[in-house]
Design a protein around this motif. Structure first.
Motif, short mmCIF file in Angstrom:
data_model
loop_
_atom_site.label_atom_id
_atom_site.label_comp_id
_atom_site.label_asym_id
_atom_site.label_seq_id
_atom_site.Cartn_x
_atom_site.Cartn_y
_atom_site.Cartn_z
N PHE A 1 0.81 -1.22 0.00
CA PHE A 1 0.00 0.00 0.00
C PHE A 1 0.85 1.27 0.00
N ASP A 2 2.14 1.10 -0.27
CA ASP A 2 3.04 2.25 -0.23
C ASP A 2 2.74 3.28 -1.31
N ALA A 3 2.08 2.87 -2.38
CA ALA A 3 1.75 3.82 -3.46
C ALA A 3 0.68 4.81 -3.02
N GLY A 4 -0.07 4.49 -1.97
CA GLY A 4 -1.04 5.42 -1.42
C GLY A 4 -2.42 5.30 -2.03
N TRP A 5 -3.37 5.95 -1.35
CA TRP A 5 -4.78 5.78 -1.72
C TRP A 5 -5.13 6.33 -3.10
N LEU B 1 -10.76 4.28 -0.40
CA LEU B 1 -10.22 3.24 -1.28
C LEU B 1 -11.10 2.00 -1.26
N SER B 2 -11.50 1.56 -0.07
CA SER B 2 -12.31 0.35 0.05
C SER B 2 -13.62 0.46 -0.71
N ASN B 3 -14.17 1.65 -0.81
CA ASN B 3 -15.46 1.83 -1.46
C ASN B 3 -15.37 2.19 -2.94
N THR B 4 -14.18 2.12 -3.53
CA THR B 4 -14.02 2.40 -4.95
C THR B 4 -15.12 1.69 -5.76
N PRO C 1 -18.97 0.51 -18.77
CA PRO C 1 -18.44 1.64 -19.55
C PRO C 1 -19.22 2.92 -19.27
N GLY C 2 -18.52 4.01 -19.19
CA GLY C 2 -19.14 5.30 -18.91
C GLY C 2 -19.13 5.69 -17.44
N THR C 3 -18.75 4.75 -16.56
CA THR C 3 -18.68 5.06 -15.15
C THR C 3 -17.48 5.96 -14.87
N THR C 4 -17.69 6.96 -14.02
CA THR C 4 -16.62 7.87 -13.63
C THR C 4 -16.21 7.57 -12.19
N LEU C 5 -14.92 7.45 -11.97
CA LEU C 5 -14.42 7.27 -10.61
C LEU C 5 -14.67 8.54 -9.81
N SER C 6 -15.29 8.41 -8.64
CA SER C 6 -15.53 9.60 -7.82
C SER C 6 -14.19 10.17 -7.37
N GLN D 1 -7.23 4.41 -8.32
CA GLN D 1 -7.25 4.36 -9.78
C GLN D 1 -7.00 2.94 -10.28
N GLU D 2 -6.06 2.23 -9.64
CA GLU D 2 -5.79 0.85 -10.05
C GLU D 2 -7.00 -0.04 -9.80
N ARG D 3 -7.64 0.11 -8.64
CA ARG D 3 -8.84 -0.69 -8.37
C ARG D 3 -9.92 -0.41 -9.42
N PHE D 4 -10.11 0.86 -9.72
CA PHE D 4 -11.14 1.23 -10.69
C PHE D 4 -10.86 0.58 -12.05
N GLU D 5 -9.63 0.59 -12.47
CA GLU D 5 -9.29 0.00 -13.76
C GLU D 5 -9.52 -1.52 -13.75
N ARG D 6 -9.21 -2.16 -12.63
CA ARG D 6 -9.48 -3.61 -12.53
C ARG D 6 -10.98 -3.87 -12.52
N GLN D 7 -11.74 -3.03 -11.84
CA GLN D 7 -13.19 -3.20 -11.83
C GLN D 7 -13.76 -3.12 -13.24
N TYR D 8 -13.22 -2.21 -14.03
CA TYR D 8 -13.66 -2.09 -15.42
C TYR D 8 -13.32 -3.36 -16.20
N GLU D 9 -12.11 -3.88 -16.01
CA GLU D 9 -11.70 -5.10 -16.70
C GLU D 9 -12.55 -6.30 -16.28
N LEU D 10 -12.92 -6.35 -15.00
CA LEU D 10 -13.73 -7.45 -14.50
C LEU D 10 -15.21 -7.32 -14.86
N GLY D 11 -15.61 -6.14 -15.30
CA GLY D 11 -17.01 -5.90 -15.59
C GLY D 11 -17.83 -5.47 -14.40
N ILE D 12 -17.16 -5.23 -13.25
CA ILE D 12 -17.87 -4.78 -12.05
C ILE D 12 -18.46 -3.40 -12.27
N VAL D 13 -17.70 -2.51 -12.90
CA VAL D 13 -18.24 -1.22 -13.30
C VAL D 13 -18.38 -1.23 -14.82
#
Length: 551
Positions: A221-225, A367-370, A244-249, A230-242
């Motif tokens: 977690f040294d890279a910080g929140w 971060l947890s609620n991304t 297309p068109g969703t904006t990260l808050s 942003q990394e979580r959001f990108e993985r969520q997009y790849e997984l289909g959890i979010v």
């Protein structure tokens, strides 16, 4: 119920509830925490992407177990008795629990972990699990506490807090141990299915975890929140959890950018410890899965995992310190060896060991609620969106699929009853009980989400969803969601276009907003929502801070 319903072909049910777990903490929902066993369940089952809890632990538990909205069960805020002005905070007899219904239909029933549905957590009463359908109970009656020395620990109705004096005791492991033991006993019973409810206290504060588990996350977690969100959001997009068109808050405006944050090593340690708590829970779930497989029960077990609310931003102590330290059921002032416990969130207190009592803070909860904003207690998406995994190969639940239908806790019990071919009882213990507020979604789980038949089924099942907690209200009808933060104004979002609630369009849609508000108000009156302002007034008259009214 048909003639075969009392045979061993009926499914077992294992229901696992996490405490304060964020929407994206699991690997299968985009997180970087190691959760291989839950990810296996996700790969072999169905993940819901728009499943909702009630924003808080006790109300969610009441709703999950009864199929009702929490206000109907007597649990409007938490388990404090605020009657006659507020809620009694006690699971009433005007509802039937999942365990009572399964028990009455030939199931063995057991629970391990956190109950938190009784106003009196010291003296056995009608709101205790042993008196609400569970043949066996091991766990805590209160809402949270030390993982090394928990308060209100009981087996059945006997206080066994002394068992935690074992130097190797760790509550997450103990919950798992007792769950596995129950499965061993239950599977030995001929032709009798079982219902097991496992309610972990992880990863709710305090941040307590064995050092070896914390060390596993050194550097992660040294890279910080900011970077990790942003990394979580990108993985969520790849997984289909979010979609297309969703904006990260944006990052929570009350929090600093990671680059501007002092004490980075301490901040990273907080998240490392939180991750270790989640990891320990996942390890325990792996042991439960292994026990089911060893006893040839895994394929025909309806296995459900979810969280009771969004991630918690709460600082420790989260209300007046003098009041907090007097809560001996949740805070131990000294370790089992007599060492003073350091209470608070400051760099001098390094979380993990028994002699600390801390939380991980708002920025990590963000971060947890991304990808959402806000948290536990709010009825915005960050407070109510939950990971939800269901696995049942023998029941034809589609493997490796995503179900995007908006659903909430009131539909879980009807789904499980349909799976078990159990009818709603109508009355329990001589008292009539209202039917569940939700409907079964088993048919959706058995269909290919991409098929036209599935889309038609989802459209037919679309209903209106409602929430209220501590004055925070919400209603969702289709893509439209009206929501407020007490005591602020109502906001309106089109979740189809704006799932992270960034563009309030109430000004352009006032007629729709009024219609939704009227619907919400009618629902609130019907289920017994009490004006939260009255409860706040009660606390002020008692000379207590208004913030305590929300727990």
């Amino acid at each position: 119920m048909n003639d075969t319903s009392l045979t061993s072909t009926r499914p077992n049910v294992v229901l696992i509830l996490a405490d304060d777990l964020g929407y994206s903490d699991l690997g299968s929902y985009g997180g970087e925490i190691d959760t291989p066993y839950l990810d296996q369940l996700a790969a072999g089952g169905t993940r819901l992407t728009q499943f909702y809890n009630t924003a808080r632990c006790s109300p969610s538990r009441a709703s999950l177990l009864t199929g009702l909205h929490p206000h109907q069960t007597g649990i409007g805020v938490l388990t404090g008795d605020d009657s006659p002005v507020g809620y009694k905070g006690n699971l009433n007899r005007n509802c039937a629990t999942m365990a009572e219904i399964f028990s009455a239909n030939g199931y063995s029933t057991g629970m391990t972990g956190k109950w938190h549905l009784a106003a009196d957590a010291r003296n056995p009463n009608d709101a205790w699990p042993t008196r609400r359908g569970f043949d066996y109970f091991y766990g805590t009656l209160t809402g949270c506490g030390s993982f090394y020395n928990p308060g209100t620990l009981v087996r059945g109705e006997e206080n066994i807090e002394h068992e935690a004096q074992d130097p190797d005791f760790y509550y997450t492991d103990a919950i798992t141990n007792e769950a596995v033991s129950f499965l061993g006993r239950a599977t030995a019973a001929d032709d009798k299915p079982f219902f097991l409810y496992v309610a972990y206290t992880a990863p709710h504060w305090p941040l307590h975890a064995p050092e070896s588990d914390i060390d596993k996350y050194e550097g992660r977690f040294d890279a910080g929140w900011d970077h990790l969100r942003q990394e979580r959001f990108e993985r969520q997009y790849e997984l289909g959890i979010v979609e297309p068109g969703t904006t990260l808050s944006p990052r929570d405006p009350e929090e600093r950018a990671w680059d501007d944050t002092p004490d980075k090593a301490w901040q990273a340690r907080r998240m490392q410890t939180y991750a270790a708590q989640v990891d320990k829970m996942d390890q325990g779930i792996g042991r439960i899965m292994a026990e089911l497989k060893a006893r040839n029960q895994f394929e025909n077990t309806v296995f459900i995992f979810l969280s009771d609310n969004g991630a918690s931003p709460e600082e420790i102590p989260h209300f007046e310190r003098d009041t907090f330290v007097k809560r001996t059921d949740i805070f131990r002032s000294h370790t089992r060896d007599g060492e003073p416990v350091q209470l608070g969130n400051e760099p001098g207190i390094v979380p993990g060991p028994e002699n600390t009592y801390s939380s991980y803070g708002r920025a990590w909860a963000n971060l947890s609620n991304t990808p959402f904003r806000l948290y536990k207690k709010w009825t915005h998406e960050g407070g109510i969106a939950a990971p939800f995994i269901i696995h049942w190969p023998a029941g034809a639940v589609q493997p490796g699929t995503l179900l995007r239908q908006p659903l909430q806790l009131t539909s879980v019990l009807p789904t499980l009853l349909e799976a078990a071919d159990v009818d709603w009882p109508g009355e329990m213990n001589g008292n009539p009980v209202p039917a569940p507020e939700g409907t079964s979604f088993l048919n959706l789980l058995r269909q290919d989400p991409a098929s036209s038949t599935s889309r038609e089924s989802m459209d037919a099942q679309t209903g209106t969803l409602y929430w209220e907690h501590a004055g925070n209200g919400a209603i969702r009808r289709g893509d439209w969601k009206l929501v407020c933060t007490y005591p602020g104004p109502w906001e309106l979002y089109n979740l189809g276009k704006d799932p992270t609630e960034l563009d309030d369009v109430v000004g352009e849609n006032r007629d729709l907003a009024e219609s939704l508000l009227a619907d919400w108000a009618q629902w609130a009156d019907r289920v017994g929502v009490l004006p939260f302002g009255r409860i706040v007034d009660l606390y002020e008259l008692r000379g207590r801070p208004a913030i305590e009214a929300a727990g």
